[in-house]
Write a protein that holds these residues in place. Structure first.
Motif, PDB file in Angstrom:
ATOM      1  N   GLY A  68       2.040 -13.608  10.794  1.00  7.72           N
ATOM      2  CA  GLY A  68       1.580 -13.848   9.432  1.00  7.72           C
ATOM      3  C   GLY A  68       0.833 -12.684   8.819  1.00  7.72           C
ATOM      4  N   PRO A  69       1.396 -11.462   8.811  1.00 12.45           N
ATOM      5  CA  PRO A  69       0.680 -10.333   8.217  1.00 12.45           C
ATOM      6  C   PRO A  69       0.472 -10.533   6.716  1.00 12.45           C
ATOM      7  CG  PRO A  69       2.970  -9.734   8.625  1.00 12.45           C
ATOM      8  CD  PRO A  69       2.761 -11.072   9.255  1.00 12.45           C
ATOM      9  N   VAL A  70      -0.704 -10.131   6.240  1.00 10.45           N
ATOM     10  CA  VAL A  70      -1.025 -10.259   4.811  1.00 10.45           C
ATOM     11  C   VAL A  70      -1.489  -8.907   4.267  1.00 10.45           C
ATOM     12  CG1 VAL A  70      -2.308 -11.547   3.057  1.00 10.45           C
ATOM     13  CG2 VAL A  70      -1.675 -12.668   5.176  1.00 10.45           C
ATOM     14  N   GLY A  71      -2.784  -8.633   4.326  1.00  8.64           N
ATOM     15  CA  GLY A  71      -3.311  -7.404   3.744  1.00  8.64           C
ATOM     16  C   GLY A  71      -2.867  -6.161   4.494  1.00  8.64           C
ATOM     17  N   ILE A  72      -2.697  -5.063   3.763  1.00  9.00           N
ATOM     18  CA  ILE A  72      -2.299  -3.780   4.357  1.00  9.00           C
ATOM     19  C   ILE A  72      -2.981  -2.664   3.581  1.00  9.00           C
ATOM     20  CG2 ILE A  72      -0.203  -3.550   2.956  1.00  9.00           C
ATOM     21  CD1 ILE A  72       1.178  -2.353   5.456  1.00  9.00           C
ATOM     22  N   THR A  73      -3.308  -1.578   4.283  1.00  6.85           N
ATOM     23  CA  THR A  73      -3.958  -0.444   3.645  1.00  6.85           C
ATOM     24  C   THR A  73      -3.553   0.843   4.349  1.00  6.85           C
ATOM     25  OG1 THR A  73      -6.112   0.391   2.847  1.00  6.85           O
ATOM     26  CG2 THR A  73      -6.046  -0.441   5.098  1.00  6.85           C
ATOM     27  N   ALA A  74      -3.639   1.946   3.643  1.00  6.47           N
ATOM     28  CA  ALA A  74      -3.467   3.258   4.254  1.00  6.47           C
ATOM     29  C   ALA A  74      -4.767   3.606   4.959  1.00  6.47           C
ATOM     30  CB  ALA A  74      -3.129   4.298   3.199  1.00  6.47           C
ATOM     31  N   GLY A  75      -4.716   3.781   6.272  1.00  2.00           N
ATOM     32  CA  GLY A  75      -5.920   4.068   7.036  1.00  2.00           C
ATOM     33  C   GLY A  75      -6.337   5.520   6.940  1.00  2.00           C
ATOM     34  N   PRO A  76      -7.553   5.818   7.367  1.00  4.52           N
ATOM     35  CA  PRO A  76      -8.043   7.202   7.299  1.00  4.52           C
ATOM     36  C   PRO A  76      -7.347   8.138   8.286  1.00  4.52           C
ATOM     37  CG  PRO A  76      -9.642   5.789   8.396  1.00  4.52           C
ATOM     38  CD  PRO A  76      -8.579   4.886   7.867  1.00  4.52           C
ATOM     39  N   ASP A  77      -6.560   7.561   9.215  1.00  2.00           N
ATOM     40  CA  ASP A  77      -5.870   8.359  10.223  1.00  2.00           C
ATOM     41  C   ASP A  77      -4.421   8.658   9.863  1.00  2.00           C
ATOM     42  OD1 ASP A  77      -4.977   5.776  10.395  1.00  2.00           O
ATOM     43  OD2 ASP A  77      -5.201   5.592  12.568  1.00  2.00           O
ATOM     44  N   GLY A  78      -4.001   8.294   8.634  1.00  4.54           N
ATOM     45  CA  GLY A  78      -2.639   8.541   8.203  1.00  4.54           C
ATOM     46  C   GLY A  78      -1.665   7.436   8.543  1.00  4.54           C
ATOM     47  N   ALA A  79      -2.117   6.428   9.314  1.00  5.80           N
ATOM     48  CA  ALA A  79      -1.282   5.272   9.643  1.00  5.80           C
ATOM     49  C   ALA A  79      -1.550   4.160   8.637  1.00  5.80           C
ATOM     50  CB  ALA A  79      -1.572   4.788  11.060  1.00  5.80           C
ATOM     51  N   LEU A  80      -0.746   3.094   8.710  1.00  4.14           N
ATOM     52  CA  LEU A  80      -0.977   1.894   7.912  1.00  4.14           C
ATOM     53  C   LEU A  80      -1.613   0.844   8.808  1.00  4.14           C
ATOM     54  CD1 LEU A  80       0.047   2.086   4.937  1.00  4.14           C
ATOM     55  CD2 LEU A  80       1.433   3.490   6.496  1.00  4.14           C
ATOM     56  N   TRP A  81      -2.643   0.172   8.290  1.00  2.20           N
ATOM     57  CA  TRP A  81      -3.338  -0.881   9.022  1.00  2.20           C
ATOM     58  C   TRP A  81      -3.163  -2.188   8.256  1.00  2.20           C
ATOM     59  CZ3 TRP A  81      -6.951  -0.169  13.294  1.00  2.20           C
ATOM     60  CH2 TRP A  81      -7.008   1.153  13.759  1.00  2.20           C
ATOM     61  N   TRP A  82      -2.988  -3.277   8.986  1.00  2.00           N
ATOM     62  CA  TRP A  82      -2.836  -4.573   8.327  1.00  2.00           C
ATOM     63  C   TRP A  82      -3.565  -5.650   9.124  1.00  2.00           C
ATOM     64  CZ3 TRP A  82       0.954  -2.531  11.428  1.00  2.00           C
ATOM     65  CH2 TRP A  82       1.401  -3.330  12.487  1.00  2.00           C
ATOM     66  N   VAL A  83      -3.710  -6.825   8.525  1.00  2.00           N
ATOM     67  CA  VAL A  83      -4.313  -7.968   9.215  1.00  2.00           C
ATOM     68  C   VAL A  83      -3.307  -9.106   9.288  1.00  2.00           C
ATOM     69  CG1 VAL A  83      -6.757  -7.495   8.789  1.00  2.00           C
ATOM     70  CG2 VAL A  83      -5.402  -8.618   7.029  1.00  2.00           C
ATOM     71  N   GLU A  84      -3.385  -9.875  10.388  1.00  7.14           N
ATOM     72  CA  GLU A  84      -2.485 -10.996  10.627  1.00  7.14           C
ATOM     73  C   GLU A  84      -3.282 -12.290  10.516  1.00  7.14           C
ATOM     74  OE1 GLU A  84      -0.687 -10.183  14.398  1.00  7.14           O
ATOM     75  OE2 GLU A  84       0.240  -8.320  13.694  1.00  7.14           O
ATOM     76  N   ILE A  85      -3.060 -13.032   9.436  1.00  3.30           N
ATOM     77  CA  ILE A  85      -3.854 -14.216   9.157  1.00  3.30           C
ATOM     78  C   ILE A  85      -3.567 -15.338  10.154  1.00  3.30           C
ATOM     79  CG2 ILE A  85      -2.221 -15.219   7.510  1.00  3.30           C
ATOM     80  CD1 ILE A  85      -4.702 -16.000   5.801  1.00  3.30           C
ATOM     81  N   ALA A  86      -2.357 -15.412  10.674  1.00  4.60           N
ATOM     82  CA  ALA A  86      -2.006 -16.482  11.604  1.00  4.60           C
ATOM     83  C   ALA A  86      -2.379 -16.143  13.044  1.00  4.60           C
ATOM     84  CB  ALA A  86      -0.512 -16.791  11.507  1.00  4.60           C
ATOM     85  N   ALA A 112       0.850  -1.194   0.000  1.00  8.71           N
ATOM     86  CA  ALA A 112       0.000   0.000   0.000  1.00  8.71           C
ATOM     87  C   ALA A 112       0.880   1.235   0.000  1.00  8.71           C
ATOM     88  CB  ALA A 112      -0.920   0.015   1.224  1.00  8.71           C
ATOM     89  N   ALA A 113       0.377   2.298  -0.606  1.00 15.55           N
ATOM     90  CA  ALA A 113       1.066   3.584  -0.575  1.00 15.55           C
ATOM     91  C   ALA A 113       0.671   4.314   0.700  1.00 15.55           C
ATOM     92  CB  ALA A 113       0.698   4.416  -1.794  1.00 15.55           C
ATOM     93  N   GLY A 114       1.672   4.828   1.433  1.00 18.01           N
ATOM     94  CA  GLY A 114       1.400   5.526   2.678  1.00 18.01           C
ATOM     95  C   GLY A 114       1.279   7.024   2.484  1.00 18.01           C
ATOM     96  N   ALA A 115       0.818   7.684   3.537  1.00 12.49           N
ATOM     97  CA  ALA A 115       0.654   9.133   3.493  1.00 12.49           C
ATOM     98  C   ALA A 115       1.991   9.857   3.482  1.00 12.49           C
ATOM     99  CB  ALA A 115      -0.174   9.585   4.700  1.00 12.49           C
ATOM    100  N   ASP A 116       3.075   9.128   3.741  1.00  9.97           N
ATOM    101  CA  ASP A 116       4.401   9.716   3.793  1.00  9.97           C
ATOM    102  C   ASP A 116       5.134   9.654   2.457  1.00  9.97           C
ATOM    103  OD1 ASP A 116       4.608   6.979   3.777  1.00  9.97           O
ATOM    104  OD2 ASP A 116       6.209   6.882   5.264  1.00  9.97           O
ATOM    105  N   GLY A 117       4.445   9.224   1.395  1.00  6.69           N
ATOM    106  CA  GLY A 117       5.067   9.160   0.082  1.00  6.69           C
ATOM    107  C   GLY A 117       5.902   7.925  -0.148  1.00  6.69           C
TER     108      GLY A 117
END
Length: 307
Positions: free
Chosen positions: A195-213, A158-163
């Protein structure tokens, strides 16, 4: 990773609708909203890209150059086309009119997976088998950058708010940041075997991800501060994640539990159970009107209208 304190229990979500019956047997995987207002879906089982009109429910299927090419993750590009990764170690491009091409990658057997538009007018992808992140221009010129890991299995991007670009390192239990010049910073996760997989730029300027394991949702600021929340169901196996356009947290798929979940900034979770057994939701897209779409391996698209 510190655990946030979940908020008060939230009401459940309505059951999603199941649409696009014409996708039976095609193993839908990735999904994204296109610049034409349609949903674009990778059909891993049939080697096609599908276009689904969310208003008319019209479905178009566009065959690629090889039925076994295995299109995976798909994202809109800066050129008005859709770009996607393929299991045959290529990156594909398809116009909204259905014209498709693909590009070979310089590292044999690299295993491209995640893909996202970068801040520099190019597409960036992860090479799972090669511990690299690649950059491909809209003209097809490729540059790859090593992450400095061995067997890290870089996954979603994912592209972050920090470029910069941020990716999950599924087997290294880490999140990596790579700037457009190729400089890499790796942030280890304190959760063992996350086991992190998906990641996205959150609405708060941070990156959020999910851990499948580990069954967690994580958050990292662009300065590297890590926090997170454990899911109520440890068997949920979350897979993909996308920001909520209302600014209230993120949506994610629960591949192991057949649900779509939502996490608020305070760690409150809500869940919507899919009305079909064995649905196995993978990719996720949220349109500007707040509608949540998921690609189901069983051969449907799920539509969730939270309001």
């Amino acid at each position: 990773m510190t655990s946030g304190t979940p908020g008060l229990p939230a009401p459940g979500l309505p059951a999603p609708d199941l649409l696009a019956p014409g996708l039976d047997g095609t193993a839908p995987y990735g999904i994204t909203a296109g610049p034409d207002g349609a949903l674009w879906v990778t059909l891993t089982g049939s080697g096609e890209i599908a276009r689904f009109d969310p208003v008319t429910h019209g479905l178009e299927r566009h065959p690629l150059d090889a039925a076994d090419c295995g299109p995976m993750v798909i994202a809109p590009g800066p050129d008005g086309a859709l770009w996607f990764t393929r299991r045959d170690h290529r990156v594909g491009r398809i116009t909204t009119g259905g014209e498709a091409v693909s590009f070979a990658l310089p590292t044999p057997g690299s295993g491209p997976y995640g893909i996202a538009a970068g801040p520099d007018g190019a597409l960036w992808y992860t090479a799972m088998n090669a511990d690299r992140v690649g950059r491909i221009s809209t003209g097809g010129e490729v540059t790859e950058y090593p992450l400095g890991t061995t067997g890290g299995f870089p996954s979603a991007l994912a592209a972050g708010a920090d470029g910069a670009l941020w990716c999950t390192l599924n087997q290294a239990n880490a999140i990596a940041r790579i700037d457009t010049g190729g400089a890499v910073t790796v942030h280890p996760l304190p959760t063992p075997a996350a086991g992190p997989v998906g990641i996205t730029a959150g609405p708060d300027g941070a990156l959020w991800w999910v851990e499948i394991a580990a069954g967690r949702v994580g958050r990292i600021t662009t300065g590297g501060e890590i926090s997170g929340f454990p899911l109520p169901d440890p068997a949920a196996r979350p897979h993909a994640i996308a920001a909520d356009p209302t600014g209230d947290g993120c949506w994610f798929t629960e591949w192991g539990a057949g649900r779509i979940g939502h996490v608020a900034p305070d760690g409150t979770f809500r869940h919507a159970r899919l009305p079909a057994p064995g649905a196995e939701p993978h990719g996720l897209a949220v349109t500007a009107d707040g509608t949540v779409w998921a690609a189901l391996e069983s051969g449907r698209l799920a539509r969730l209208r939270p309001a």
